[in-house]
Design an enzyme around this catalytic site. Structure first.
Site, PDB file in Angstrom:
ATOM      1  N   ASN A 120       0.850  -1.308  -0.008  1.00  0.00           N
ATOM      2  CA  ASN A 120       0.181  -0.006   0.110  1.00  0.00           C
ATOM      3  C   ASN A 120       0.900   1.155  -0.092  1.00  0.00           C
ATOM      4  OD1 ASN A 120       1.128  -0.105   2.575  1.00  0.00           O
ATOM      5  ND2 ASN A 120      -0.985  -0.328   3.812  1.00  0.00           N
ATOM      6  N   HIS A 127       3.304   1.846   2.210  1.00  0.00           N
ATOM      7  CA  HIS A 127       4.054   2.325   3.428  1.00  0.00           C
ATOM      8  C   HIS A 127       5.623   2.115   3.414  1.00  0.00           C
ATOM      9  CE1 HIS A 127       3.377  -2.108   5.085  1.00  0.00           C
ATOM     10  NE2 HIS A 127       4.715  -1.830   5.147  1.00  0.00           N
TER      11      HIS A 127
HETATM   12  C1  GLP Z   1       7.027  -4.263   6.628  1.00  0.00           C
HETATM   13  C2  GLP Z   1       8.225  -3.498   7.128  1.00  0.00           C
HETATM   14  C3  GLP Z   1       8.357  -2.370   6.041  1.00  0.00           C
HETATM   15  C4  GLP Z   1       8.827  -3.194   4.809  1.00  0.00           C
HETATM   16  C5  GLP Z   1       7.451  -3.716   4.277  1.00  0.00           C
HETATM   17  C6  GLP Z   1       7.595  -4.599   3.050  1.00  0.00           C
HETATM   18  O1  GLP Z   1       5.706  -3.805   6.747  1.00  0.00           O
HETATM   19  N1  GLP Z   1       7.626  -2.627   8.189  1.00  0.00           N
HETATM   20  O2  GLP Z   1       9.740  -1.732   6.469  1.00  0.00           O
HETATM   21  O3  GLP Z   1       9.186  -2.327   3.885  1.00  0.00           O
HETATM   22  O4  GLP Z   1       6.949  -4.675   5.458  1.00  0.00           O
HETATM   23  O5  GLP Z   1       8.120  -5.638   3.327  1.00  0.00           O
HETATM   24  P1  GLP Z   1       8.518  -6.877   1.979  1.00  0.00           P
HETATM   25  O6  GLP Z   1      10.091  -6.238   1.737  1.00  0.00           O
HETATM   26  O7  GLP Z   1       8.694  -8.070   2.834  1.00  0.00           O
HETATM   27  O8  GLP Z   1       7.490  -6.732   0.819  1.00  0.00           O
END
Ligand code: GLP
Length: 249
Positions: free
Chosen positions: A136, A138
């Site tokens: 999303n 973030h």
């Molecule tokens: C979590 C972490 C983020 C990270 C996101 C994406 O929510 N708090 O810092 O960037 O996941 O994770 P992934 O890299 O596993 O898609």
């Protein structure tokens, strides 16, 4: 902001590790901002390999992680403390007392968040912040909303984040509902930013975040306004974007 195309996840991870190692070579006492999630894992693996070969030395560095679940102890197998220990800190020579994460076991949110912001300030701020990005948009745990957050704060995790992160837990019910995270302002104050993103499932959010308007409803879009931000994305993540080997947005 610069976007660099990588062939695949391995290529992306090597490129990101190259940028971090250049930072550590040029400034051995760098303050590194670090991230969890799957995206930076390959970068950590590459940095560990170069450290083992003797090409990199982390003895002078300090680190601050973006976030930690609230209500979880550092030694809990699901904590970000544990993740970092297993995937990076335990395998390189960063002095343990200079690795920092928010303390998820501190129930007083205001106290913990101001302690963390003060520790970042006292270290002189972050030289290079590594980021992943959620589906999303973030960054850290700064979820989409009506405004961009400032310093470290406590957040309620979005249902989509709980769903995405349940793969690290036994079930969605076990995923903590809250986290402490650096704010958008904390992240934007980093002197350099490096975001890694891979996979077709992130293609839509990559297009929105980096080729769409800057909006708190897509938190990572703010990086377009940073003076020294680099996004490394693989072909799959860039599959909905029309660009060559690199783009400046
Ligand atoms: C979590 C972490 C983020 C990270 C996101 C994406 O929510 N708090 O810092 O960037 O996941 O994770 P992934 O890299 O596993 O898609």
């Amino acid at each position: 902001m610069k976007i660099i195309r990588a062939k695949n996840y391995d290529d992306l991870s090597r490129k990101a590790a190259n940028i971090i190692s250049a930072q550590v070579i040029i400034k051995p006492d760098s303050v590194l901002g670090l991230a969890t999630g799957s995206s930076p894992l390959g970068t950590y693996r590459q940095l560990i390999e170069w450290y083992r070969k003797g090409d990199l030395d982390f003895a002078g560095t300090s680190t601050f992680n973006l976030d930690e679940y609230r209500g979880i102890r550092a030694d809990d197998g699901q904590s970000y403390h544990y993740f970092m220990q297993r995937n990076f800190f335990g395998q390189v020579n960063i002095p343990a007392e200079r690795t920092h994460l928010p303390n998820g076991a501190e129930p007083d949110a205001a106290r913990e968040c101001s302690r963390y912001d003060e520790a970042i300030r006292a270290a002189g701020g972050i030289d290079l912040q590594l980021l992943g990005m959620g589906h999303n948009g973030h960054i850290g745990f700064n979820e989409p909303g009506e405004y961009f957050s400032k310093g470290t704060h406590c957040v309620d995790l979005a249902p989509s984040t709980i769903e995405a992160n349940k793969r690290f837990f036994e079930s969605a019910d076990d995923v903590p509902r809250q986290a402490y995270t650096m704010g958008i302002q904390t992240i934007m104050l980093s002197r350099k930013i490096l975001l890694v993103v891979s996979g077709e499932d992130k293609a839509e959010i990559v297009r929105k975040a980096f080729f769409g308007p800057v909006t708190p409803y897509v938190p990572a879009s703010i990086l377009q306004l940073h003076g020294d931000a680099v996004v490394i994305a693989d072909n799959a993540a860039l599959s909905l974007c029309d660009m060559g080997p690199e783009a400046v947005v």
